[in-house]
Write a protein that holds these residues in place. Structure first.
Motif, PDB file in Angstrom:
ATOM      1  N   ASP A 109      33.977  58.436  32.345  1.00 24.83           N
ATOM      2  CA  ASP A 109      35.212  58.894  33.597  1.00 24.83           C
ATOM      3  C   ASP A 109      34.730  58.760  34.504  1.00 24.83           C
ATOM      4  OD1 ASP A 109      36.553  60.136  31.957  1.00 24.83           O
ATOM      5  OD2 ASP A 109      35.270  61.930  31.765  1.00 24.83           O
ATOM      6  N   ASN A 110      33.775  57.331  35.498  1.00 30.14           N
ATOM      7  CA  ASN A 110      33.679  57.046  36.508  1.00 30.14           C
ATOM      8  C   ASN A 110      33.304  58.074  37.594  1.00 30.14           C
ATOM      9  OD1 ASN A 110      33.091  55.620  38.229  1.00 30.14           O
ATOM     10  ND2 ASN A 110      33.979  55.399  39.310  1.00 30.14           N
ATOM     11  N   VAL A 111      32.387  59.000  36.898  1.00 28.30           N
ATOM     12  CA  VAL A 111      31.781  60.616  37.983  1.00 28.30           C
ATOM     13  C   VAL A 111      30.615  60.422  38.406  1.00 28.30           C
ATOM     14  CG1 VAL A 111      31.206  62.839  37.726  1.00 28.30           C
ATOM     15  CG2 VAL A 111      33.524  62.273  36.881  1.00 28.30           C
ATOM     16  N   ASP A 112      30.294  61.035  39.469  1.00 29.81           N
ATOM     17  CA  ASP A 112      29.273  60.344  40.694  1.00 29.81           C
ATOM     18  C   ASP A 112      27.759  61.148  39.773  1.00 29.81           C
ATOM     19  OD1 ASP A 112      30.301  58.476  41.820  1.00 29.81           O
ATOM     20  OD2 ASP A 112      31.173  60.109  43.645  1.00 29.81           O
ATOM     21  N   MET A 113      28.554  62.419  39.720  1.00 33.21           N
ATOM     22  CA  MET A 113      26.764  63.385  39.561  1.00 33.21           C
ATOM     23  C   MET A 113      27.683  64.355  38.790  1.00 33.21           C
ATOM     24  SD  MET A 113      24.937  66.107  42.244  1.00 33.21           S
ATOM     25  CE  MET A 113      25.864  67.102  42.997  1.00 33.21           C
ATOM     26  N   VAL A 114      26.710  65.014  37.429  1.00 25.74           N
ATOM     27  CA  VAL A 114      27.248  66.234  37.127  1.00 25.74           C
ATOM     28  C   VAL A 114      25.772  66.821  36.954  1.00 25.74           C
ATOM     29  CG1 VAL A 114      27.945  66.896  34.172  1.00 25.74           C
ATOM     30  CG2 VAL A 114      28.259  64.201  35.071  1.00 25.74           C
ATOM     31  N   ILE A 115      26.320  68.550  36.597  1.00 20.38           N
ATOM     32  CA  ILE A 115      25.548  69.278  36.700  1.00 20.38           C
ATOM     33  C   ILE A 115      25.435  69.950  35.466  1.00 20.38           C
ATOM     34  CG2 ILE A 115      24.858  70.603  37.625  1.00 20.38           C
ATOM     35  CD1 ILE A 115      24.804  69.231  39.921  1.00 20.38           C
ATOM     36  N   GLY A 116      24.221  70.588  34.803  1.00 21.02           N
ATOM     37  CA  GLY A 116      24.521  70.843  34.027  1.00 21.02           C
ATOM     38  C   GLY A 116      24.004  72.520  33.973  1.00 21.02           C
TER      39      GLY A 116
END
Length: 230
Positions: A109-116
């Motif tokens: 999805d071309n997201v920049d940052m993902v937080i778990g």
């Protein structure tokens, strides 16, 4: 679609009993480099990590942020840079097997940052102390109030595009590292999302939440960082 190059940075301070389990559990088919930053450990953290095939570098200056910055410095000096950096704690409280969940929004999805997010996932009883839970609740609401970005956690298990990580210019050397990244992501208008992750009781005692001094210092630094960048 070709898999992007992924490097994992694991700050580790006296985690000889846990760090090897963390490294071993990382799905190797997803990752190109596992970098353990031996942060002034006085035990066999280095040996335990190397035994499982990790690259181990030393950071004699104590501090969670110091260790993460050292890991970034190492990556910056690599001949071929990664596309994605994943940060993961060395205490085996997170589930390294869930790494694909964190990187998929970036890849697909071309997201920049993902937080778990531990708040969205399942937590073992006692895996987070009351100060941790309350601190995360307060910090994420302040981030929404002042920066208009919605997070549910300051979880250490996170993934970010390498180029965006460099662009936000991380500087915190201690407890404010995670919230600094989220504050700067908001200020730089990065596309962010969260995915639920599971969380278990860590191996050993936390150097931060396991002591009153550590919990108070971490809480102060988190609040200071949120207001500092307004």
């Amino acid at each position: 679609m070709k898999r992007p190059k992924i490097s994992v940075i694991i700050p580790a301070f006296n985690e000889e009993n846990a760090v090897g389990l963390v490294v071993k559990a990382i799905p190797s088919e997803w990752v190109d480099h596992v970098i353990v930053v031996n942060n002034a450990s006085t035990d066999d953290t280095r040996r335990s990590a190397e035994k499982e095939g990790a690259i181990v570098i030393d950071q004699p200056a104590k501090g969670y942020g110091n260790a993460c910055l050292k890991g970034i410095e190492y990556v910056n000096n690599m001949s071929e840079k990664p596309d994605i950096i994943v940060f993961l704690d060395a205490d085996y409280s997170d589930y390294p097997e869930e790494l694909p969940l964190l990187v998929k929004p970036i890849i697909e999805d071309n997201v920049d940052m993902v937080i778990g997010s531990r708040a969205l996932g399942n937590r073992d009883n006692g895996s987070m102390t009351f100060p941790q839970i309350f601190g995360n609740w307060l910090a994420t609401r302040l981030l929404k109030l002042f920066y208009n970005y919605t997070f549910t956690d300051l979880g250490p298990f996170r993934a970010i595009k390498y180029e965006q990580l460099i662009a936000i210019n991380m500087v915190d050397k201690t407890y404010g590292w995670t919230v600094e990244m989220q504050v700067k992501a908001a200020k730089h208008k990065l596309v962010c999302t969260e995915v639920p992750v599971n969380y278990r009781n860590r191996i050993g005692t936390s150097k931060v939440s396991g002591t009153v001094k550590g919990a108070v210092s971490a809480g102060y630094k988190i609040l200071y960082t949120i207001f500092k960048y307004l």
